[in-house]
Design an enzyme around this catalytic site. Structure first.
Site, PDB file in Angstrom:
ATOM      1  N   LYS A 278       0.959  -1.392   0.021  1.00 43.59           N
ATOM      2  CA  LYS A 278      -0.464   0.289   0.185  1.00 43.59           C
ATOM      3  C   LYS A 278       0.894   1.298   0.141  1.00 43.59           C
ATOM      4  O   LYS A 278       2.547   1.257   0.799  1.00 43.59           O
ATOM      5  CB  LYS A 278      -1.206  -0.222   1.264  1.00 43.59           C
ATOM      6  CG  LYS A 278      -2.449  -1.349   1.048  1.00 43.59           C
ATOM      7  CD  LYS A 278      -3.096  -0.786   1.507  1.00 43.59           C
ATOM      8  CE  LYS A 278      -4.386  -1.655   1.266  1.00 43.59           C
ATOM      9  NZ  LYS A 278      -5.427  -1.953   2.385  1.00 43.59           N
ATOM     10  N   ARG A 313      -3.865 -10.391   4.440  1.00 43.91           N
ATOM     11  CA  ARG A 313      -3.814 -10.175   3.052  1.00 43.91           C
ATOM     12  C   ARG A 313      -2.618 -10.132   1.553  1.00 43.91           C
ATOM     13  O   ARG A 313      -2.172  -8.568   2.110  1.00 43.91           O
ATOM     14  CB  ARG A 313      -5.018  -9.408   3.122  1.00 43.91           C
ATOM     15  CG  ARG A 313      -5.260  -9.737   1.198  1.00 43.91           C
ATOM     16  CD  ARG A 313      -6.916  -8.815   1.104  1.00 43.91           C
ATOM     17  NE  ARG A 313      -7.149  -8.623   0.025  1.00 43.91           N
ATOM     18  CZ  ARG A 313      -7.276  -8.010  -1.306  1.00 43.91           C
ATOM     19  NH1 ARG A 313      -6.264  -7.034  -0.661  1.00 43.91           N
ATOM     20  NH2 ARG A 313      -7.622  -7.773  -2.417  1.00 43.91           N
TER      21      ARG A 313
END
Length: 340
Positions: A278, A313
Site C-alpha cells: 500500500k 492479505r
C-alpha cells in the site's frame, strides 16, 4: 459516562506468567492492558479487565471457511483487473489468473481472494456484469482444484455468482454498506464474511480523510457495521474484521491504528490485516514502485501477527510465508523439520 476501551498488551514465547490470559484462546497471551479513553491511556493489570471484554479477548475464534484461526493464515491476492494499483493487467486473462493462483497456493496461501473491481484510491465503479465476467470463471477453475476462495466485491449479484462458482467467503471493503443485499446473500448461503472499515467509496475515500481519534473512531464504526451485519443473520462466529488500513486514512491514521491493532480483538472476531504494497508502505519505506514494497509489507504484517492478527492479505505469498515460518520458530524457540 466515559467509554473505556481495553487493549491487550500481547506477548509470546514460552515464559507465560501465572495469571496471564490467552489471547483468542491461542498461544499468545497478555497480563497487562491499556485502558484507553478519548482523553488518555493508562497501563494496568488484567485484574482490571471487565468480564465482557475478557470474554471477547480470550475466547477461541472458530474456524472460518475451513481454516483454523489458531495460527496465522495467508490470503493471496488475485486481481483480475486491468487497473489495480500494484498488478493491474497482469492476471486479467483466465490462464494467467489461474497460473498465478496455483503459484500462490504452492507458495503457502491458505485462501485466494479474487477481485474484479479495483478499490485503489480514485478507482472507477465497475458494472456487476463485467465484474462477474472477470471473476466467476476464475473462481470456478480454482474451486475445481480444491482451493479456498474469497470474492472481493461490494455487490450482491457478484457475490451470488461467486457463490455459485465455488467461493467460500465474501470480502466487502465497504463493510456491506454499498449493497446491503450482499449481506443477505451471505446469510442465505451461510458464507462467512469479511467486514472492513471504510468511509466513502474507492472513488472519493482519499479526499481529505479526518478523524477525531483514528483508532477509536475506526473501532466504533467497525463495531457498528459488525453489529448491523449480525442483525441481518450472519453470526459473529462467521465474521472476519478488517480495520481497513489505507482506506480513507492518511499515513498517520494508518500508523496510529497499527500501533494499537490488538484493540480490535475486542470486537470478538478474528482479524484480517491488509497492508500489502500500500501507498503508506512506499511513503514510509521510501519505495515508489508498488512491486518493490515486499520488505516493508512483511515488516508491518509481522508487527500485526505479533499483536495476534489471524489472517494476512498479501501479494507476496512466498516471502510472507517464509517470514511467518521464521517468526513462529522464534516464538516457539524451536524448529520442527518438515517431513521429506
Amino acid at each position: 459516562m466515559t467509554q473505556i476501551y481495553y487493549r491487550p498488551l500481547v506477548q509470546g514465547g514460552l515464559a507465560r506468567p501465572e495469571g496471564a490470559l490467552p489471547l483468542c484462546g491461542g498461544p499468545l497471551w497478555f497480563n497487562q492492558i491499556e485502558m484507553i479513553t478519548r482523553s488518555g491511556i493508562k497501563v494496568t493489570g488484567v485484574e482490571d479487565l471487565p468480564e465482557d471484554w475478557s470474554r471477547r479477548l480470550c475466547r477461541p475464534r472458530p474456524a472460518l471457511a475451513g481454516l483454523s484461526m489458531e495460527r496465522p493464515t495467508i490470503m493471496g491476492i488475485l486481481n483480475t483487473t486491468p487497473d489495480s494499483f500494484s498488478d493491474g493487467g497482469r492476471h486479467d486473462d483466465l490462464d494467467a489468473a489461474i497460473a498465478h493462483a496455483r503459484a500462490m497456493l504452492a507458495a503457502g496461501a491458505d485462501m485466494i481472494d479474487v477481485g474484479g473491481e479495483s478499490t485503489r484510491p480514485g478507482a472507477a465503479y465497475i458494472d456487476p456484469e463485467e465484474e462477474i465476467r472477470r471473476t466467476a470463471p476464475v473462481i470456478q477453475a480454482l474451486h475445481d482444484i480444491g482451493a479456498r476462495i474469497s470474492i472481493d466485491t461490494r455487490k450482491a449479484d457478484v457475490g451470488r455468482a461467486a457463490y455459485r462458482a465455488g467461493a467460500t467467503l465474501i470480502n466487502d471493503v465497504s463493510g456491506f454498506t454499498h449493497d446491503p443485499a450482499l449481506a443477505e446473500v451471505a446469510a442465505a448461503t451461510a458464507l462467512p464474511v469479511c467486514v472492513m472499515h471504510m468511509r466513502g467509496t474507492p472513488g472519493d475515500m482519499h479526499l481529505a480523510p479526518s478523524y477525531d481519534n483514528a483508532l477509536l473512531d475506526t473501532y466504533d464504526e467497525l463495531e457498528t457495521r459488525i453489529a448491523a451485519v449480525e442483525a441481518l443473520g450472519i453470526p459473529r462466529a462467521r465474521i472476519l474484521a478488517d480495520p481497513g488500513i489505507g482506506f480513507a486514512k492518511t499515513v498517520d491514521h494508518n500508523l496510529e491504528i497499527l500501533n494499537r491493532l490488538s484493540l480490535f480483538h475486542g470486537l470478538g472476531c478474528p482479524l484480517l490485516l491488509g497492508v500489502s504494497r500500500k501507498r503508506f508502505i512506499g511513503t514510509v519505506g521510501q519505495t515508489e514502485t508498488p512491486t518493490d514494497r515486499a520488505a516493508g509489507s512483511i515488516a508491518v504484517a509481522l508487527a500485526g501477527i505479533a499483536q495476534g492478527v489471524q489472517m494476512l492479505r498479501v501479494h507476496d505469498v512466498a516471502e510472507t510465508a517464509q517470514a511467518l515460518r521464521l517468526w513462529q520458530a522464534v516464538q516457539a524457540g524451536a524448529w520442527v523439520q518438515p517431513a521429506p
